[in-house]
Write a protein that holds these residues in place. Structure first.
Motif, mmCIF file in Angstrom:
data_model
loop_
_atom_site.group_PDB
_atom_site.id
_atom_site.type_symbol
_atom_site.label_atom_id
_atom_site.label_comp_id
_atom_site.label_asym_id
_atom_site.label_seq_id
_atom_site.Cartn_x
_atom_site.Cartn_y
_atom_site.Cartn_z
ATOM 1 N N THR A 198 0.820 -1.206 0.000
ATOM 2 C CA THR A 198 0.000 0.000 0.000
ATOM 3 C C THR A 198 0.853 1.255 0.000
ATOM 4 N N ASP A 199 0.551 2.154 -0.882
ATOM 5 C CA ASP A 199 1.193 3.462 -0.985
ATOM 6 C C ASP A 199 2.681 3.385 -1.303
ATOM 7 N N LYS A 200 3.285 2.196 -1.257
ATOM 8 C CA LYS A 200 4.681 2.055 -1.660
ATOM 9 C C LYS A 200 4.728 1.586 -3.116
ATOM 10 N N LYS A 201 3.956 0.574 -3.411
ATOM 11 C CA LYS A 201 3.917 0.034 -4.771
ATOM 12 C C LYS A 201 2.591 0.304 -5.461
ATOM 13 N N PHE A 202 1.513 0.239 -4.700
ATOM 14 C CA PHE A 202 0.174 0.363 -5.268
ATOM 15 C C PHE A 202 -0.646 1.342 -4.435
ATOM 16 N N PRO A 203 -0.643 2.624 -4.775
ATOM 17 C CA PRO A 203 -1.395 3.603 -3.975
ATOM 18 C C PRO A 203 -2.863 3.206 -3.795
ATOM 19 N N CYS A 204 -3.354 3.442 -2.610
ATOM 20 C CA CYS A 204 -4.757 3.215 -2.226
ATOM 21 C C CYS A 204 -5.113 1.748 -2.009
ATOM 22 N N ASN A 205 -4.152 0.874 -1.945
ATOM 23 C CA ASN A 205 -4.362 -0.539 -1.607
ATOM 24 C C ASN A 205 -5.311 -1.285 -2.548
ATOM 25 N N PRO A 206 -5.063 -1.265 -3.871
ATOM 26 C CA PRO A 206 -5.938 -2.017 -4.779
ATOM 27 C C PRO A 206 -5.848 -3.528 -4.583
ATOM 28 N N THR A 207 -4.743 -4.017 -4.007
ATOM 29 C CA THR A 207 -4.622 -5.456 -3.749
ATOM 30 C C THR A 207 -5.394 -5.866 -2.500
ATOM 31 N N LYS A 208 -5.885 -4.860 -1.760
ATOM 32 C CA LYS A 208 -6.631 -5.113 -0.520
ATOM 33 C C LYS A 208 -5.842 -6.052 0.391
ATOM 34 N N SER A 209 -4.551 -5.711 0.567
ATOM 35 C CA SER A 209 -3.647 -6.503 1.396
ATOM 36 C C SER A 209 -3.515 -5.868 2.772
ATOM 37 N N TYR A 210 -3.544 -6.720 3.785
ATOM 38 C CA TYR A 210 -3.557 -6.259 5.168
ATOM 39 C C TYR A 210 -2.581 -7.074 6.006
ATOM 40 N N ARG A 211 -2.368 -6.590 7.229
ATOM 41 C CA ARG A 211 -1.578 -7.347 8.177
ATOM 42 C C ARG A 211 -2.081 -7.066 9.586
ATOM 43 N N SER A 212 -1.810 -8.027 10.476
ATOM 44 C CA SER A 212 -2.248 -7.921 11.861
ATOM 45 C C SER A 212 -1.219 -8.582 12.760
ATOM 46 N N GLN A 213 -1.175 -8.141 14.001
ATOM 47 C CA GLN A 213 -0.350 -8.824 14.990
ATOM 48 C C GLN A 213 -1.206 -9.780 15.809
ATOM 49 N N GLN A 214 -2.496 -9.794 15.528
ATOM 50 C CA GLN A 214 -3.436 -10.713 16.173
ATOM 51 C C GLN A 214 -3.682 -11.901 15.239
ATOM 52 N N PRO A 215 -4.023 -13.046 15.775
ATOM 53 C CA PRO A 215 -4.227 -14.237 14.935
ATOM 54 C C PRO A 215 -5.365 -14.082 13.918
ATOM 55 N N LEU A 216 -5.296 -14.916 12.905
ATOM 56 C CA LEU A 216 -6.377 -15.082 11.928
ATOM 57 C C LEU A 216 -6.981 -16.461 12.165
ATOM 58 N N ARG A 217 -8.288 -16.534 12.221
ATOM 59 C CA ARG A 217 -8.977 -17.810 12.412
ATOM 60 C C ARG A 217 -9.293 -18.411 11.050
ATOM 61 N N ILE A 218 -8.974 -19.684 10.874
ATOM 62 C CA ILE A 218 -9.271 -20.401 9.626
ATOM 63 C C ILE A 218 -10.768 -20.724 9.591
ATOM 64 N N LEU A 219 -11.444 -20.265 8.535
ATOM 65 C CA LEU A 219 -12.870 -20.544 8.353
ATOM 66 C C LEU A 219 -13.107 -21.668 7.357
ATOM 67 N N GLY A 220 -12.107 -21.929 6.514
ATOM 68 C CA GLY A 220 -12.237 -22.967 5.501
ATOM 69 C C GLY A 220 -11.090 -22.858 4.517
ATOM 70 N N GLU A 221 -11.066 -23.750 3.550
ATOM 71 C CA GLU A 221 -10.015 -23.745 2.533
ATOM 72 C C GLU A 221 -10.637 -23.528 1.164
ATOM 73 N N VAL A 222 -9.974 -22.739 0.337
ATOM 74 C CA VAL A 222 -10.400 -22.513 -1.039
ATOM 75 C C VAL A 222 -9.882 -23.684 -1.871
ATOM 76 N N GLU A 223 -10.774 -24.364 -2.522
ATOM 77 C CA GLU A 223 -10.401 -25.503 -3.379
ATOM 78 C C GLU A 223 -10.468 -25.088 -4.842
ATOM 79 N N GLY A 224 -9.661 -25.694 -5.670
ATOM 80 C CA GLY A 224 -9.762 -25.512 -7.112
ATOM 81 C C GLY A 224 -9.247 -24.190 -7.650
ATOM 82 N N TRP A 225 -8.450 -23.457 -6.885
ATOM 83 C CA TRP A 225 -7.902 -22.207 -7.405
ATOM 84 C C TRP A 225 -6.804 -22.515 -8.415
#
Length: 128
Positions: free
Chosen positions: A74-101
């Motif tokens: 964000t703002d370094k390579k792609f202004p305004c976060n078009p990749t919608k990429s994020y980060r957290s220091q808190q865990p992420l809970r797995i809700l499921g797996e994407v199959e067939g990508w």
């Protein structure tokens, strides 16, 4: 909103993804953040670039705490976060797996891997 995380880790629904594992970039120091995205495309790159021997996987995830835009993109390579990429220091809970990508064509993937390796050789690290 739907969020994704690309990895080689073999996890199950309900498991938590946490920060503190070896980064896939630079000197591969321990990452103090866990990364995720709201686009499948960004998660595909994450899975394809993940270090290790396990199968590439993409999980549907739910942040358990606060998160911010990923400053490595964000703002370094792609202004305004078009990749919608994020980060957290808190865990992420797995809700499921994407199959067939579908991954990127081999030539495109190799170009990206070459770019990551070039950045590593130049000493470019992820923003912590």
């Amino acid at each position: 909103m739907i969020y994704y995380h690309g990895t080689r880790a073999d996890l199950k629904t309900g498991d938590l993804l946490t920060a503190g594992f070896t980064s896939n970039f630079g000197k591969r120091n321990r990452a103090s953040w866990i990364y995720f995205a709201a686009t499948l495309e960004a998660a595909i790159w994450g899975a394809e670039l993940a270090e290790g021997e396990g199968r590439q996987r993409i999980y549907l995830v739910e942040p358990t705490g606060d998160f911010i835009d990923d400053p490595n993109l964000t703002d370094k390579k792609f202004p305004c976060n078009p990749t919608k990429s994020y980060r957290s220091q808190q865990p992420l809970r797995i809700l499921g797996e994407v199959e067939g990508w579908v991954g990127h064509p081999p030539e495109q993937l190799q170009k990206m891997k070459d770019s990551v390796e070039r950045a590593r050789r130049l000493g470019i690290e992820a923003i912590d």
